[in-house]
Design a protein around this motif. Structure first.
Motif, short mmCIF file in Angstrom:
data_model
loop_
_atom_site.label_atom_id
_atom_site.label_comp_id
_atom_site.label_asym_id
_atom_site.label_seq_id
_atom_site.Cartn_x
_atom_site.Cartn_y
_atom_site.Cartn_z
N LEU A 29 5.05 8.17 -8.12
CA LEU A 29 4.38 8.41 -6.95
C LEU A 29 4.87 9.23 -5.96
O LEU A 29 4.66 10.15 -5.34
CB LEU A 29 3.74 7.15 -6.51
CG LEU A 29 2.67 6.32 -6.94
CD1 LEU A 29 2.43 4.86 -6.48
CD2 LEU A 29 1.19 7.25 -6.77
N THR A 33 3.70 13.04 -5.35
CA THR A 33 2.65 13.33 -4.35
C THR A 33 3.38 14.05 -3.38
O THR A 33 4.65 13.78 -2.82
CB THR A 33 1.92 11.99 -3.78
OG1 THR A 33 2.97 11.12 -3.30
CG2 THR A 33 1.32 11.25 -5.00
N PHE A 40 -6.59 11.18 -7.31
CA PHE A 40 -6.89 9.90 -6.85
C PHE A 40 -8.07 9.43 -6.75
O PHE A 40 -9.05 10.29 -6.11
CB PHE A 40 -6.12 9.40 -5.51
CG PHE A 40 -4.50 9.48 -5.57
CD1 PHE A 40 -4.02 8.44 -6.02
CD2 PHE A 40 -4.06 10.90 -5.74
CE1 PHE A 40 -2.46 8.52 -6.12
CE2 PHE A 40 -2.57 10.98 -6.08
CZ PHE A 40 -1.94 9.69 -5.93
N ALA A 58 -4.31 11.93 -1.71
CA ALA A 58 -3.42 10.82 -1.23
C ALA A 58 -2.07 11.32 -1.31
O ALA A 58 -1.47 12.16 -2.35
CB ALA A 58 -3.76 9.63 -2.12
N LEU A 65 0.80 4.11 0.40
CA LEU A 65 -0.27 5.25 -0.14
C LEU A 65 -1.06 5.53 0.98
O LEU A 65 -1.70 4.52 1.67
CB LEU A 65 -0.89 4.74 -1.39
CG LEU A 65 -1.69 5.90 -1.96
CD1 LEU A 65 -0.95 6.76 -2.75
CD2 LEU A 65 -2.80 5.31 -2.99
N VAL A 67 -4.62 7.89 2.05
CA VAL A 67 -5.72 8.71 1.88
C VAL A 67 -6.54 8.90 2.91
O VAL A 67 -6.29 8.45 4.02
CB VAL A 67 -6.72 7.98 0.91
CG1 VAL A 67 -6.10 7.39 -0.58
CG2 VAL A 67 -7.26 6.81 1.41
N ILE A 87 -7.61 2.01 -5.95
CA ILE A 87 -7.16 3.39 -6.00
C ILE A 87 -6.59 3.67 -7.48
O ILE A 87 -5.46 2.91 -7.75
CB ILE A 87 -6.26 3.81 -4.95
CG1 ILE A 87 -7.00 3.59 -3.70
CG2 ILE A 87 -6.10 5.24 -5.22
CD1 ILE A 87 -6.11 4.12 -2.29
N SER A 88 -7.35 4.33 -8.16
CA SER A 88 -6.81 4.78 -9.55
C SER A 88 -6.43 6.14 -9.74
O SER A 88 -6.84 6.94 -8.92
CB SER A 88 -7.98 4.50 -10.54
OG SER A 88 -8.48 3.26 -10.36
N VAL A 89 -5.25 6.33 -10.49
CA VAL A 89 -4.77 7.52 -10.69
C VAL A 89 -3.98 7.55 -12.02
O VAL A 89 -3.50 6.49 -12.51
CB VAL A 89 -3.51 8.01 -9.57
CG1 VAL A 89 -2.55 7.18 -9.53
CG2 VAL A 89 -3.31 9.32 -9.63
#
Length: 175
Positions: A29, A33, A40, A58, A65, A67, A87-89
């Motif tokens: 992450l 990012t 995300f 995000a 994290l 967003v 929150i999915s990624v």
């Protein structure tokens, strides 16, 4: 213990693989990012209890994290009434779900710092008080200004799609 360290780890793997370290997810992450092409998905709860999910920009900054969402978006309206979300990624080698409460950031200094991070990834965001503006954004972000939300992480689950394989659930202290 820092607030970034899990308070417990549970191995979900059924094939004999060891639990995955939280550092694997956290480090990807932090590294990817905002520069990698990551999508995300933020899942929130509508006032009538039905789920809502939408893509969101995000970034992972200082072990948290963040967003974005315009004030009129379904995501922002849902979070105003109920901050619980997931929150999915899909990261490099790891599918990740993060769960917790997303609270609106009210600090202009944090907004300025995050605008800088987003700019490093190609989104020309600028801080306007505690919100962000930019000449363009994904339609799901809504029109500017866009609020920032910080996820207070309570639980995460990861399934590795690359070596070393495994599946793990991490629990975190309430923030």
């Amino acid at each position: 213990m820092t607030d970034d360290e899990p308070t417990s780890t549970r191995n979900l793997d059924r094939y004999g693989n060891a639990p995955l370290p939280w550092s694997r997810a956290r480090d990807v992450l932090a590294a990817d990012t905002p520069t990698a092409d990551l999508t995300f998905f933020v899942a929130t709860v509508r006032p009538d209890g039905r789920p809502h999910s939408a893509g969101a920009g995000a970034v992972w900054v200082a072990n948290a994290l963040y967003v974005v969402g315009g004030p009129g978006t379904r995501r922002s309206r849902n979070l105003a009434g109920n901050p619980a979300c997931s929150i999915s990624v899909r990261l490099r080698g790891l599918d990740l779900i993060l769960e917790g409460d997303a609270r609106r950031v009210a600090d202009s200094g944090t907004a300025a710092r995050l605008a800088e991070v987003y700019r490093s990834g190609g989104w020309r965001a600028t801080a306007s008080g505690a919100a962000l503006t930019a000449p363009f954004s994904a339609p799901s972000a809504g029109p500017p200004p866009r609020h920032l939300y910080r996820l207070a992480l309570r639980r995460a689950a990861g399934v590795a799609s690359a070596e070393p394989h495994g599946a793990t659930c991490w629990e975190f202290a309430e923030a």
